[in-house]
Structures are given as C-alpha cells and as structure tokens.
Design an enzyme around this catalytic site. Structure first.
Site, PDB file in Angstrom:
ATOM      1  N   HIS A  58      -1.221  -6.831  -2.345  1.00 13.43           N
ATOM      2  CA  HIS A  58      -0.509  -5.627  -2.756  1.00 13.43           C
ATOM      3  C   HIS A  58       0.377  -5.055  -1.646  1.00 13.43           C
ATOM      4  O   HIS A  58       0.013  -4.091  -0.974  1.00 13.43           O
ATOM      5  CB  HIS A  58      -1.558  -4.592  -3.174  1.00 13.43           C
ATOM      6  N   ASP A 150       3.389  -3.008 -11.210  1.00 10.65           N
ATOM      7  CA  ASP A 150       2.851  -2.009 -10.280  1.00 10.65           C
ATOM      8  C   ASP A 150       3.862  -0.925  -9.910  1.00 10.65           C
ATOM      9  O   ASP A 150       5.045  -1.179  -9.714  1.00 10.65           O
ATOM     10  CB  ASP A 150       2.340  -2.652  -8.993  1.00 10.65           C
ATOM     11  N   HIS A 230      -5.685  -1.297  -6.983  1.00 13.15           N
ATOM     12  CA  HIS A 230      -6.071  -0.027  -6.333  1.00 13.15           C
ATOM     13  C   HIS A 230      -6.974   0.919  -7.147  1.00 13.15           C
ATOM     14  O   HIS A 230      -6.603   2.049  -7.452  1.00 13.15           O
ATOM     15  CB  HIS A 230      -4.856   0.743  -5.812  1.00 13.15           C
ATOM     16  N   ASP A 303      -1.788  -1.885  -0.598  1.00  9.36           N
ATOM     17  CA  ASP A 303      -0.783  -1.038  -1.248  1.00  9.36           C
ATOM     18  C   ASP A 303       0.161  -0.462  -0.188  1.00  9.36           C
ATOM     19  O   ASP A 303       0.538   0.723  -0.245  1.00  9.36           O
ATOM     20  CB  ASP A 303      -1.415   0.086  -2.078  1.00  9.36           C
TER      21      ASP A 303
HETATM   22  O1  DOR Z   1       1.419   5.175  -3.822  1.00 11.69           O
HETATM   23  C1  DOR Z   1       2.002   4.253  -4.366  1.00 11.69           C
HETATM   24  N1  DOR Z   1       3.222   3.860  -3.952  1.00 11.69           N
HETATM   25  N2  DOR Z   1       1.439   3.650  -5.414  1.00 11.69           N
HETATM   26  C2  DOR Z   1       2.111   2.765  -6.174  1.00 11.69           C
HETATM   27  O2  DOR Z   1       1.542   2.273  -7.125  1.00 11.69           O
HETATM   28  C3  DOR Z   1       3.520   2.433  -5.861  1.00 11.69           C
HETATM   29  C4  DOR Z   1       3.806   2.670  -4.439  1.00 11.69           C
HETATM   30  C5  DOR Z   1       5.274   2.619  -4.085  1.00 11.69           C
HETATM   31  O3  DOR Z   1       5.979   1.706  -4.541  1.00 11.69           O
HETATM   32  O4  DOR Z   1       5.714   3.447  -3.299  1.00 11.69           O
END
Ligand code: DOR
Length: 426
Positions: A58, A150, A230, A303
């Site tokens: 991720h 996502d 997540h 993430d």
């Molecule tokens: O906090 C996040 N930022 N969660 C996500 O699912 C996408 C990500 C982003 O692309 O900034």
C-alpha cells in the site's frame, strides 16, 4: 561473474529456522550461506537481522500527476531506506492506473529508478469513479495481479460482485478500501466523545464495518479472494476473523499508524494526524494488535501518502488525509506493534509477497538459489526522524519527536545494495 557481496555475521530469519551466518550474493541471487564467506564487498550485519526484503501492499507514489508530493524515484528511495524491495503502487494517480498505458508507465518509471520492484495495482473501476469496471482482463494480461480503487471504496454492491466474479476467473486479488461514503461526508476524525467536544465532524466505525461485512458476504457467494486494506476498528477485525473461520479466502492489513496513534491527537487540530480511515481509539488498537497476533491480520502495510506541505498546512477540514510511512514503518512497529521480530518479518515480507502474488521473487527464505531481495536491520537501535533527511519529497510524518526502535542498515534489491549503513544509493 558479477561482483559478489557478503553480508557478515547477521541472524538470518527464515520460515523454519534462525541462525547466525554470512550470506554471499552474486548474479542477483543468494549464492552461499555459511561461515567465513568472502566477497568483493563486505557488509557488516553483526547484531542485525537478515531476512527477505519487505513488501508494501500500500504505497501512494503519486506519479503520474502529483510529482510535487512524490515521484516513483523518491518513493522508491524512501522504500529502500525502510527495508522494502517491492512496493505495490496505489492507483489513485492522475491519470489513474486503469489502462495498460499508465500501468506500463508506472512499471517503467520503477525500473528506471531501480531501487525496488514497483508493482502497479490496477483500478477496479474506470477512473476510480465507481460506475463501470476497468478493463480488468486487459490489465491482468499486462501482468496486474492486484486491483483496488483505494482512496475510494467501491460503493455499488452489484459492481463489486461482478468485479469479484471477473477476479476469480482471472486469478487476481481485489483489495477494498472499506468506506461507505454516505456515512463519512465531511468527516474529519473518528466519531467518539472527543470529536463532539472538539467540534469536529465524526467518521463512524460503521462506515468501514458495513463494507467489510458486505464484501465478506460477496466473497462467500463468489469464491474470489479479497484483501481488506488499512483496517482500523475492533469490529472489522472480528468480521474478518469470523470470515476466516468460515474458510473464506480473505486477507487483511493494518498500518503502523493505526497501531500506534490514537484519535486524541486530533485535539491539536494538526492536519498531519488526519488520515483515511481516521486514527481510532486505544480499544481499537488493542483489537488490531490481537488480530496481528492470532493471524486475523496478515500484513502490515504503510498507506504511505505523501502530500505537499502547502496542502497539509490547510485547515483540518480542508487538508487531504494521509501520512508518510515507508521510512518509519519498521521503527514504529518494533517500538509499538507488540509483535516478535519473526512475526514482523512474516507481516512485512512473507505474507504481503504472497498476497501481491510476487512470492517467487520477494518474501523468499534467505537460501541458496533464491533472489537476493533482502533487508538487514538492527532491531534494537533507537532513533528519531530528522525531517531534513527524509528521502520522500514530502514531510507529512506524524512521528516527529517520537523515539522509534529498529532501523534498516542495508537493503539489497536484485542482488545490489540500495541502502548501505543507512544511506540510500543516489
Ligand atoms: O489517508 C489516506 N490517504 N487514505 C487513503 O485511502 C488515500 C490516501 C491518499 O491517497 O492520500
């Protein structure tokens, strides 16, 4: 014969063994494991763990489209510093990763940087707009094994069911960002008592859990395999645990930040703590950790979500969600994850390599003939972040000023060092 490298005196952790030895690497492969090995270059690993390189399921690498926040090269370097040899690149780029042309571009940029395997994920729906399916067969033909929208969850249950049916036929994995969008409009932080006190719109746990529940049921009727991205709540862990108990082909990941940071941090109104899904309660953290220990959660994934400074300096309601993760994941997990080192290797390397279907080249035991994608880390070293020395192009880390434990010393990608003594190759 190419130059050989010897990693000296490390503790090798493999699936069924643990021992101190040297590792000789040549022609991209592990050539020898034993005592007193010699090579053209020697890398000291005394006091360190030697294991297969980490695999992140991720990572938002932002290229194409948001190179101001990160490029595939800077993200790859951040990954190498974090001990990663493979990064699954999330598809919410601009344009999104819903065509072979964009997939090929991302892969090529990864090769050009040459620091990790950049594994592009494909979108489930065209443009990630949730309305019609992306050309999954064509993308699978081009080598995509992991599909996700996502950043968004697929809201339409019928579309998701169809995607799962296709995925089963194609032998690929779908990964869901679980968020029922109607329940999170304008939300900023976890829905809890303190969100009311702070006057911040709440993001309810049920927004995640409803989709986890729905998708487990869709897996039950389609038989396709599904990965949950997540996860952040106690009930989500319970749902996945029950799904696994029923023998369903589901897997799940948790991020280092959801294991280590709680909702109270939002009382600072600092957007660095804004993330999707939001930071939850201490009780949720406890449940996530229990899920790691009993095998309900298969992987720790970062993430990694870089954002330009000016975007993260907006007010809490306007700032985009997301935090950096690649350079700090190991240090956070060792300091706060509550797992044994062997579990960490499983959660950050062996299991995610399998989920991403790249386990022929990543997440392999350190053994003769296997690809030399390796991580060498000191599990005891404590350190803190120097914001001026991050390899990432962005600085939105929530860990400034915190003590982390465990640091990557060397990373070997395809037989060549990408990090030596904590310094990345330029
Ligand atoms: O906090 C996040 N930022 N969660 C996500 O699912 C996408 C990500 C982003 O692309 O900034």
């Amino acid at each position: 014969m190419s130059e050989s490298i010897v990693i000296k005196n490390g503790t090798i952790i493999n699936r069924t063994s643990q021992f101190v030895a040297d590792v000789r690497i040549s022609d991209g492969l592990v050539a020898e494991v034993g005592k007193n090995l010699k090579g053209d270059t020697q890398l000291d690993a005394s006091g360190c763990i030697v294991c297969s390189g980490f695999v992140d399921l991720h990572a938002h690498l932002r290229e194409p489209g948001k190179e101001e926040a990160e490029t595939i090269e800077t993200g790859s370097r951040a990954g190498a510093l974090g001990g990663y040899t493979a990064l699954v690149a999330m598809p919410n780029t601009d344009p999104p990763q819903d065509s072979v042309a964009v997939i090929d571009f991302v892969r090529e940029q990864g090769k050009r940087a040459g620091l990790v395997d950049v594994v592009p994920s494909g979108c489930i729906t065209l443009g990630r707009n949730g309305e019609s399916l992306a050309p999954m067969a064509e993308l699978a033909q081009a080598g995509v094994t992991f599909f996700t929208d996502d950043g968004n969850g697929v809201q339409d249950a019928a579309l998701m069911r169809r995607a799962l049916e296709y995925a089963k036929g194609l032998g690929v994995t779908l990964a869901q960002h679980c968020e029922v969008a109607e329940l999170t409009k304008g939300a900023v932080m976890n829905e809890c008592r303190c969100c009311t006190d702070l006057g911040l719109p709440g993001w309810p746990a049920i927004a995640e859990e409803l989709m986890v529940f729905r998708d487990i049921e869709l897996v039950r009727i389609t038989g396709a395999s599904m990965h949950f991205l997540h996860l952040s709540t106690k009930r989500s862990v319970e749902l996945v645990r029950a799904g696994k108990r029923d023998g369903l082909p589901v897997t799940a990941e948790v991020t280092p930040h959801h294991l280590s940071l709680t909702e109270e941090l939002l009382s600072s109104y600092n957007p660095v703590f804004k993330v999707n899904p939001p930071l939850r309660s201490a009780g949720d953290i406890q449940a996530l950790k229990a899920g790691l220990l009993d095998g309900t959660i298969d992987a720790i994934a970062t993430d990694h979500a870089p954002h330009p400074r000016r975007d993260k300096e907006m007010s809490l309601d306007m700032a985009p969600p997301g935090m950096l993760g690649l350079e700090t994941a190991l240090g956070v997990v060792l300091a706060e994850g509550g797992c044994e080192i062997r579990d960490i290797v499983a959660l950050m390397s062996w299991n995610p390599a399998k989920i991403a279907r790249i386990d022929k080249t990543h997440g392999c035991d350190v053994a003769v003939g296997n690809k030399a994608n390796l991580c060498v880390f000191d599990p005891e070293l404590t350190w803190s972040i120097d914001i001026n020395r991050l390899a990432s192009k962005s600085v939105n880390t929530p860990y400034l000023g915190r003590t982390l434990r465990g640091r990557v010393r060397h990373t070997i990608f395809n037989g060549s060092p990408t990090v030596i003594d904590g310094q990345a190759r330029r």
